[in-house]
Design a protein around this motif. Structure first.
Motif, PDB file in Angstrom:
ATOM      1  N   ALA A   1      -5.776  -5.148 -11.577  1.00 53.52           N
ATOM      2  CA  ALA A   1      -5.854  -4.219 -10.445  1.00 53.52           C
ATOM      3  C   ALA A   1      -4.461  -3.819  -9.970  1.00 53.52           C
ATOM      4  O   ALA A   1      -4.189  -2.636  -9.732  1.00 53.52           O
ATOM      5  CB  ALA A   1      -6.644  -4.856  -9.308  1.00 53.52           C
TER       6      ALA A   1
ATOM      7  N   TYR B   1      -2.631  -1.640 -12.857  1.00 48.29           N
ATOM      8  CA  TYR B   1      -3.096  -0.254 -12.901  1.00 48.29           C
ATOM      9  C   TYR B   1      -2.673   0.513 -11.646  1.00 48.29           C
ATOM     10  O   TYR B   1      -2.341   1.699 -11.711  1.00 48.29           O
ATOM     11  CB  TYR B   1      -4.611  -0.201 -13.058  1.00 48.29           C
ATOM     12  N   GLY B   2      -2.687  -0.169 -10.503  1.00 47.38           N
ATOM     13  CA  GLY B   2      -2.266   0.479  -9.272  1.00 47.38           C
ATOM     14  C   GLY B   2      -0.801   0.869  -9.298  1.00 47.38           C
ATOM     15  O   GLY B   2      -0.423   1.963  -8.854  1.00 47.38           O
ATOM     16  N   CYS B   3       0.039  -0.004  -9.830  1.00 49.83           N
ATOM     17  CA  CYS B   3       1.471   0.290  -9.925  1.00 49.83           C
ATOM     18  C   CYS B   3       1.737   1.434 -10.899  1.00 49.83           C
ATOM     19  O   CYS B   3       2.587   2.299 -10.638  1.00 49.83           O
ATOM     20  CB  CYS B   3       2.238  -0.958 -10.356  1.00 49.83           C
TER      21      CYS B   3
ATOM     22  N   ALA C   1      -0.338   3.876 -11.613  1.00 50.11           N
ATOM     23  CA  ALA C   1      -0.789   5.109 -10.953  1.00 50.11           C
ATOM     24  C   ALA C   1       0.216   5.567  -9.907  1.00 50.11           C
ATOM     25  O   ALA C   1       0.521   6.762  -9.796  1.00 50.11           O
ATOM     26  CB  ALA C   1      -2.155   4.886 -10.315  1.00 50.11           C
ATOM     27  N   SER C   2       0.752   4.624  -9.139  1.00 48.84           N
ATOM     28  CA  SER C   2       1.739   4.952  -8.113  1.00 48.84           C
ATOM     29  C   SER C   2       3.013   5.517  -8.728  1.00 48.84           C
ATOM     30  O   SER C   2       3.570   6.510  -8.239  1.00 48.84           O
ATOM     31  CB  SER C   2       2.061   3.706  -7.283  1.00 48.84           C
TER      32      SER C   2
ATOM     33  N   PHE D   1      -3.357   3.593  -4.113  1.00 47.90           N
ATOM     34  CA  PHE D   1      -3.113   3.325  -5.530  1.00 47.90           C
ATOM     35  C   PHE D   1      -3.622   1.939  -5.918  1.00 47.90           C
ATOM     36  O   PHE D   1      -4.104   1.749  -7.040  1.00 47.90           O
ATOM     37  CB  PHE D   1      -1.624   3.471  -5.837  1.00 47.90           C
ATOM     38  N   LEU D   2      -3.519   0.982  -4.997  1.00 48.92           N
ATOM     39  CA  LEU D   2      -4.125  -0.324  -5.257  1.00 48.92           C
ATOM     40  C   LEU D   2      -5.640  -0.187  -5.380  1.00 48.92           C
ATOM     41  O   LEU D   2      -6.267  -0.860  -6.207  1.00 48.92           O
ATOM     42  CB  LEU D   2      -3.791  -1.304  -4.128  1.00 48.92           C
TER      43      LEU D   2
ATOM     44  N   GLY E   1      -6.289   1.197  -8.722  1.00 46.50           N
ATOM     45  CA  GLY E   1      -6.125   0.137  -9.707  1.00 46.50           C
ATOM     46  C   GLY E   1      -7.307  -0.804  -9.733  1.00 46.50           C
ATOM     47  O   GLY E   1      -7.747  -1.251 -10.802  1.00 46.50           O
TER      48      GLY E   1
ATOM     49  N   ARG F   1      -9.785  -1.452 -12.876  1.00 43.67           N
ATOM     50  CA  ARG F   1     -10.031  -2.821 -13.392  1.00 43.67           C
ATOM     51  C   ARG F   1     -11.514  -3.133 -13.416  1.00 43.67           C
ATOM     52  O   ARG F   1     -12.012  -3.743 -14.367  1.00 43.67           O
ATOM     53  CB  ARG F   1      -9.278  -3.840 -12.528  1.00 43.67           C
TER      54      ARG F   1
END
Length: 219
Positions: free
Chosen positions: A175, A178-180, A182-183, A207-208, A211, A215
């Motif tokens: 999570a 993927y969030g990082c 995307a950010s 974004f988290l 993510g 996930r």
């Protein structure tokens, strides 16, 4: 049959919990337009909720069409519900409300307490992954907070710790990763378009949330 009832109940509860949280919290918003918001009336909120519902179905399927008594489903569902709320509060006012984080901590303890009464052996098997999730969040976001010189908010760090507990080591790494990604991708695009400068900050929780959705969907 119990598994399908769990899915239906979860899909009904998710928007209800979001709407209820917004109604309870909206008086604490700083901006008047946010204090007067009616939940689930904007396209962004509906998109967030749709993604949440899709992720919920995927988690339920991944866990073997589980019943509501499955502790992993309980943890993943509550975190998903919380993140729908935090996603929008951070997007609108870049805030992660402490009292909602405390509420999530209380719910976490209740879930583990109930699981300990119901099936202590299963809880014992789950705890190492919970500890790993917490340690990952503490190290990664603690270092990020120190290295960012304050550009990462303390609310993001506290939320990450809660995510570590709920998502456990099994889900939280993906999570956050993927969030990082995307950010970073969003920031690079906006910098190229000159919509952002290097001094600007962006809300990180959406974004988290993205993510987390990715996930969950990965399975």
């Amino acid at each position: 049959m119990a598994g399908y009832m769990t899915l239906v109940l979860g899909m009904i509860l998710l928007p209800c919990l979001y709407g209820g949280s917004m109604v309870l919290y909206r008086d604490s918003f700083q901006e008047e337009r946010n204090r007067s918001r009616i939940p689930l009336r904007t396209g962004r909120e509906l998109a967030v909720m749709l993604l949440g519902e899709l992720a919920l179905v995927r988690v339920w399927w991944t866990l073997g069409k589980c019943s509501v008594l499955e502790v992993r489903f309980q943890l993943l569902f509550v975190m998903l519900a919380g993140m729908t709320f935090f996603c929008m509060t951070d997007f609108w006012e870049q805030i992660v409300p402490n009292r909602m984080l405390l509420l999530l901590m209380l719910v976490f303890l209740l879930i583990l307490g109930w699981q300990g009464i119901r099936d202590g052996e299963a809880l014992f098997r789950l705890l190492p992954s919970v500890v790993l999730g917490l340690l990952f969040s503490m190290i990664s976001f603690g270092l990020g907070y120190l290295l960012s010189h304050g550009s990462m908010g303390a609310g993001d760090v506290k939320l990450a710790l809660v995510m570590g507990l709920y998502l456990t080591g099994e889900y939280v790494v993906g999570a956050v990763f993927y969030g990082c990604i995307a950010s970073a991708a969003y920031s690079l695009v906006q910098l190229a378009r000159k919509k952002l400068s290097r001094k600007d900050t962006i809300p990180f929780v959406p974004f988290l949330y993205l993510g987390l959705i990715i996930r969950y969907l990965v399975g």
